[in-house]
Motif scaffolding. Structure first.
Motif, PDB file in Angstrom:
ATOM      1  N   ARG A   1      32.581 -19.315-118.232  1.00 55.30           N
ATOM      2  CA  ARG A   1      33.806 -19.335-117.440  1.00 55.30           C
ATOM      3  C   ARG A   1      34.734 -20.402-117.999  1.00 55.30           C
ATOM      4  O   ARG A   1      34.287 -21.399-118.536  1.00 55.30           O
ATOM      5  N   LEU A   2      36.032 -20.193-117.900  1.00 56.38           N
ATOM      6  CA  LEU A   2      37.032 -21.121-118.437  1.00 56.38           C
ATOM      7  C   LEU A   2      36.786 -21.421-119.929  1.00 56.38           C
ATOM      8  O   LEU A   2      36.624 -22.570-120.335  1.00 56.38           O
TER       9      LEU A   2
ATOM     10  N   ILE B   1      43.928 -28.943-115.161  1.00 55.75           N
ATOM     11  CA  ILE B   1      43.182 -27.685-115.058  1.00 55.75           C
ATOM     12  C   ILE B   1      42.997 -27.300-113.597  1.00 55.75           C
ATOM     13  O   ILE B   1      43.179 -26.135-113.205  1.00 55.75           O
TER      14      ILE B   1
ATOM     15  N   ILE C   1      43.975 -23.935-111.449  1.00 53.12           N
ATOM     16  CA  ILE C   1      43.029 -23.129-110.682  1.00 53.12           C
ATOM     17  C   ILE C   1      43.540 -22.888-109.268  1.00 53.12           C
ATOM     18  O   ILE C   1      43.177 -21.889-108.630  1.00 53.12           O
TER      19      ILE C   1
ATOM     20  N   PRO D   1      39.608 -18.976-111.782  1.00 58.89           N
ATOM     21  CA  PRO D   1      38.940 -19.491-112.978  1.00 58.89           C
ATOM     22  C   PRO D   1      38.534 -18.383-113.943  1.00 58.89           C
ATOM     23  O   PRO D   1      38.503 -18.584-115.154  1.00 58.89           O
TER      24      PRO D   1
ATOM     25  N   ILE E   1      41.405 -22.062-121.502  1.00 56.13           N
ATOM     26  CA  ILE E   1      41.915 -23.434-121.521  1.00 56.13           C
ATOM     27  C   ILE E   1      42.258 -23.826-122.955  1.00 56.13           C
ATOM     28  O   ILE E   1      41.419 -23.718-123.853  1.00 56.13           O
TER      29      ILE E   1
ATOM     30  N   THR F   1      37.074 -29.601-119.233  1.00 59.66           N
ATOM     31  CA  THR F   1      36.756 -28.221-118.844  1.00 59.66           C
ATOM     32  C   THR F   1      35.317 -28.114-118.360  1.00 59.66           C
ATOM     33  O   THR F   1      35.030 -27.420-117.372  1.00 59.66           O
TER      34      THR F   1
ATOM     35  N   ARG G   1      34.147 -26.652-114.867  1.00 64.84           N
ATOM     36  CA  ARG G   1      33.185 -25.536-114.812  1.00 64.84           C
ATOM     37  C   ARG G   1      32.052 -25.826-113.843  1.00 64.84           C
ATOM     38  O   ARG G   1      31.599 -24.941-113.104  1.00 64.84           O
TER      39      ARG G   1
END
Length: 300
Positions: free
Chosen positions: A7-8, A252, A256, A261, A266, A291, A295
């Motif tokens: 993710r991300l 970040i 979101i 997400p 990113i 990040t 996460r």
């Protein structure tokens, strides 16, 4: 759409500082070392989807110098696809070092606005843009066949008001129509007056800058992305200072609040070519660490 297993996912907009090699091997290809340094730097920083570093000249000449119909900065005849792949060798090198690589093309409109038309073949710049798109589509096919994860088309001209975005969008769509690989459209600058036109492009990812242009977040928060993803620029590419992990993390998290997400990649606002090697690496490394912290907040 899933570009990576995480993710991300982190990525780059493309360019990295140029570190030329020396010695006998550098005489044959003085920029091969620069490609190796750029790729290694991104991998060492922990980037999920890297680039080849875009070290072979400025974003215009890197492509136009290879296209028949163009001499120097002048269009002298019908623009044709390059006789040989332009970015394929460097992209293949990146793929030999990392499983996830982003192929990058300077967009047709941005290329066209860097050229002067000195032939009656083209009545206007819009006609040139469409032929450039056909030439770039051939290059995109080479990159797709090589195994890239994502193709990025850079159109910084879109935010300036200088380009006919309707024609520019048609040109981008002509490239995406010939591909299976997902396409990302990168536009830096202030999006206030052009966002609606840009969002009509048939691409999978829109990559914008939000660190140096935080107002873009409010602009796009009111728009329906229709399931497309956002490349979320959270590192200021114009600032020689290396932002702290906490600063990037807060940026970040602000994103979101607007985007899911699952819908975000990113990356920095733009390329890092103009920064020092240490600054570019520091920015990418801190972005990766930030990040990772975000996460952890969204693990299932």
């Amino acid at each position: 759409m899933t570009l990576t297993s995480v993710r991300l996912p982190t990525t780059v907009v493309g360019s990295y500082p140029v570190v030329k090699g020396s010695g006998i091997l550098a005489l044959m290809d003085p920029l091969k070392h620069a490609v190796e340094v750029a790729v290694a730097g991104q991998i060492d920083a922990g980037i999920d989807i890297i680039s080849d570093g875009q070290v072979r000249g400025d974003m215009i000449r890197a492509f136009t110098s290879h296209l028949p119909g163009i001499r120097g900065s002048s269009v002298i005849g019908k623009v044709q696809p390059a006789r040989q792949p332009i970015t394929l060798a460097d992209t293949k090198y990146a793929l030999s070092r990392h499983p996830k690589v982003k192929g990058i093309l300077t967009g047709p409109s941005t290329l066209a606005h860097g050229l002067s038309i000195e032939t009656p073949f083209y009545r206007n710049r819009d006609e040139l843009v469409l032929d450039l798109a056909q030439a770039l589509a051939v290059e995109a096919g080479y990159l797709q066949d090589a195994g890239i994860t994502l193709l990025q088309v850079d159109e910084p001209i879109f935010s300036t008001g200088a380009a006919n975005i309707a024609v520019g969008r048609e040109a981008v769509n002509a490239i995406t129509a010939r591909l299976r690989v997902p396409v990302c459209l990168h536009v830096c600058g202030n999006l206030g007056t052009v966002i609606d036109d840009i969002l009509r492009a048939n691409v999978t990812v829109f990559d914008f800058e939000f660190a140096n242009n935080p107002g873009n977040l409010e602009v796009i928060s009111k728009k329906d992305l229709r399931g497309r993803m956002i490349g979320y620029g959270c590192v200021d590419s114009t600032d020689p200072g290396v932002e702290s992990v906490e600063t990037i993390r807060k940026r970040i998290e602000t994103g979101i609040d607007v985007f899911s997400p699952e819908a975000m990649l990113i990356d920095p606002d733009c390329g890092l070519r103009m920064q020092t090697r240490d600054a570019a690496f520091g920015k990418l490394k801190n972005m990766v660490v930030a990040t990772g912290l975000v996460r952890a907040e969204y693990t299932d």
